[in-house]
Write a protein that holds these residues in place. Sequence first.
Motif, PDB file in Angstrom:
ATOM      1  N   LYS A  28     -12.434  10.587   5.282  1.00 55.63           N
ATOM      2  CA  LYS A  28     -11.535  11.547   5.427  1.00 55.63           C
ATOM      3  C   LYS A  28     -11.185  11.914   6.969  1.00 55.63           C
ATOM      4  O   LYS A  28     -12.046  11.789   8.021  1.00 55.63           O
TER       5      LYS A  28
ATOM      6  N   ILE B 156      -5.558   0.567   9.380  1.00 58.61           N
ATOM      7  CA  ILE B 156      -5.741   0.874   8.226  1.00 58.61           C
ATOM      8  C   ILE B 156      -6.797   0.030   7.657  1.00 58.61           C
ATOM      9  O   ILE B 156      -7.485   0.449   6.713  1.00 58.61           O
TER      10      ILE B 156
ATOM     11  N   LEU C 222      -1.492   3.117  10.513  1.00 59.59           N
ATOM     12  CA  LEU C 222      -0.847   4.158   9.719  1.00 59.59           C
ATOM     13  C   LEU C 222      -0.486   5.231  10.969  1.00 59.59           C
ATOM     14  O   LEU C 222      -1.368   5.446  11.953  1.00 59.59           O
TER      15      LEU C 222
ATOM     16  N   LYS D  92       0.797  -1.160   0.010  1.00 61.25           N
ATOM     17  CA  LYS D  92      -0.045  -0.029   0.078  1.00 61.25           C
ATOM     18  C   LYS D  92       0.824   1.178  -0.016  1.00 61.25           C
ATOM     19  O   LYS D  92       2.194   1.266   0.539  1.00 61.25           O
ATOM     20  N   GLN D  93       0.540   2.280  -0.342  1.00 54.89           N
ATOM     21  CA  GLN D  93       1.031   3.548  -0.693  1.00 54.89           C
ATOM     22  C   GLN D  93       0.537   4.427   0.889  1.00 54.89           C
ATOM     23  O   GLN D  93      -0.714   4.209   1.011  1.00 54.89           O
ATOM     24  N   LEU D  94       1.225   5.387   1.036  1.00 52.18           N
ATOM     25  CA  LEU D  94       0.617   6.507   1.966  1.00 52.18           C
ATOM     26  C   LEU D  94      -0.318   7.076   1.360  1.00 52.18           C
ATOM     27  O   LEU D  94      -0.303   7.488   0.101  1.00 52.18           O
ATOM     28  N   PRO D  95      -1.196   7.681   2.134  1.00 47.57           N
ATOM     29  CA  PRO D  95      -2.182   8.375   1.496  1.00 47.57           C
ATOM     30  C   PRO D  95      -1.713   9.946   0.954  1.00 47.57           C
ATOM     31  O   PRO D  95      -0.699  10.326   1.680  1.00 47.57           O
ATOM     32  N   VAL D  96      -2.449  10.438   0.246  1.00 45.61           N
ATOM     33  CA  VAL D  96      -2.057  11.973  -0.161  1.00 45.61           C
ATOM     34  C   VAL D  96      -2.612  12.946   0.657  1.00 45.61           C
ATOM     35  O   VAL D  96      -3.716  12.616   1.198  1.00 45.61           O
TER      36      VAL D  96
ATOM     37  N   PHE E 219      -6.147  13.805   4.906  1.00 44.72           N
ATOM     38  CA  PHE E 219      -6.014  12.594   4.053  1.00 44.72           C
ATOM     39  C   PHE E 219      -7.205  11.724   4.122  1.00 44.72           C
ATOM     40  O   PHE E 219      -8.125  11.789   4.957  1.00 44.72           O
ATOM     41  N   GLU E 220      -7.123  10.721   3.131  1.00 40.86           N
ATOM     42  CA  GLU E 220      -8.159   9.631   3.014  1.00 40.86           C
ATOM     43  C   GLU E 220      -7.696   8.327   3.267  1.00 40.86           C
ATOM     44  O   GLU E 220      -6.376   7.960   2.864  1.00 40.86           O
ATOM     45  N   LEU E 221      -8.314   7.649   4.054  1.00 38.11           N
ATOM     46  CA  LEU E 221      -8.263   6.348   4.363  1.00 38.11           C
ATOM     47  C   LEU E 221      -9.256   5.528   4.305  1.00 38.11           C
ATOM     48  O   LEU E 221     -10.306   5.700   4.920  1.00 38.11           O
ATOM     49  N   ASN E 222      -9.256   4.399   3.322  1.00 32.90           N
ATOM     50  CA  ASN E 222     -10.505   3.661   2.996  1.00 32.90           C
ATOM     51  C   ASN E 222     -11.747   4.373   2.886  1.00 32.90           C
ATOM     52  O   ASN E 222     -12.799   4.145   3.284  1.00 32.90           O
TER      53      ASN E 222
END
Length: 132
Positions: free
Chosen positions: A42, A78, A65, A2-6, A36-39
């Motif tokens: 916000k 996460i 995270l 997975k990548q870090l959220p923007v 930032f957004e996760l799944n």
Amino acid sequence: MKQLPVVYEISKDDFSRVEGVNKIIVHDVNLNHIYFELNGRKYYVGYFSPIIKVSLMLLEIDNYLLVGVDLRVVVLCIKTGRILFSIGLYSFFKGFENTSEFAFTIFSELEDIVVNKNGLSISQIIPHELEF
């Protein structure tokens, strides 16, 4: 992997309209505002330091995270998005390190805090020697 959220910057007015439950870090004086957004959810952060950026670290194997800035660190799951761990710091946050399969370390100006990943409890606080 997975990548870090923007991370997105927002205005103070936009930040003030967000419900408190979605604000994971809010300092008494917050001059900077991000989200930032996760799944699909916000998360919002309000913090003081104008030249500091919010730090994010993904511990994918542990499903964590880590979010840190100024005087606070938060750990989100996460998978569920729930806050699992939150700590106020005595001195300014400097960074994280995934120190082993059992622990991660939070670095601040005056101490390093070793956190046990199993149960998210503080296992050691290592003070820094101050020189004047």
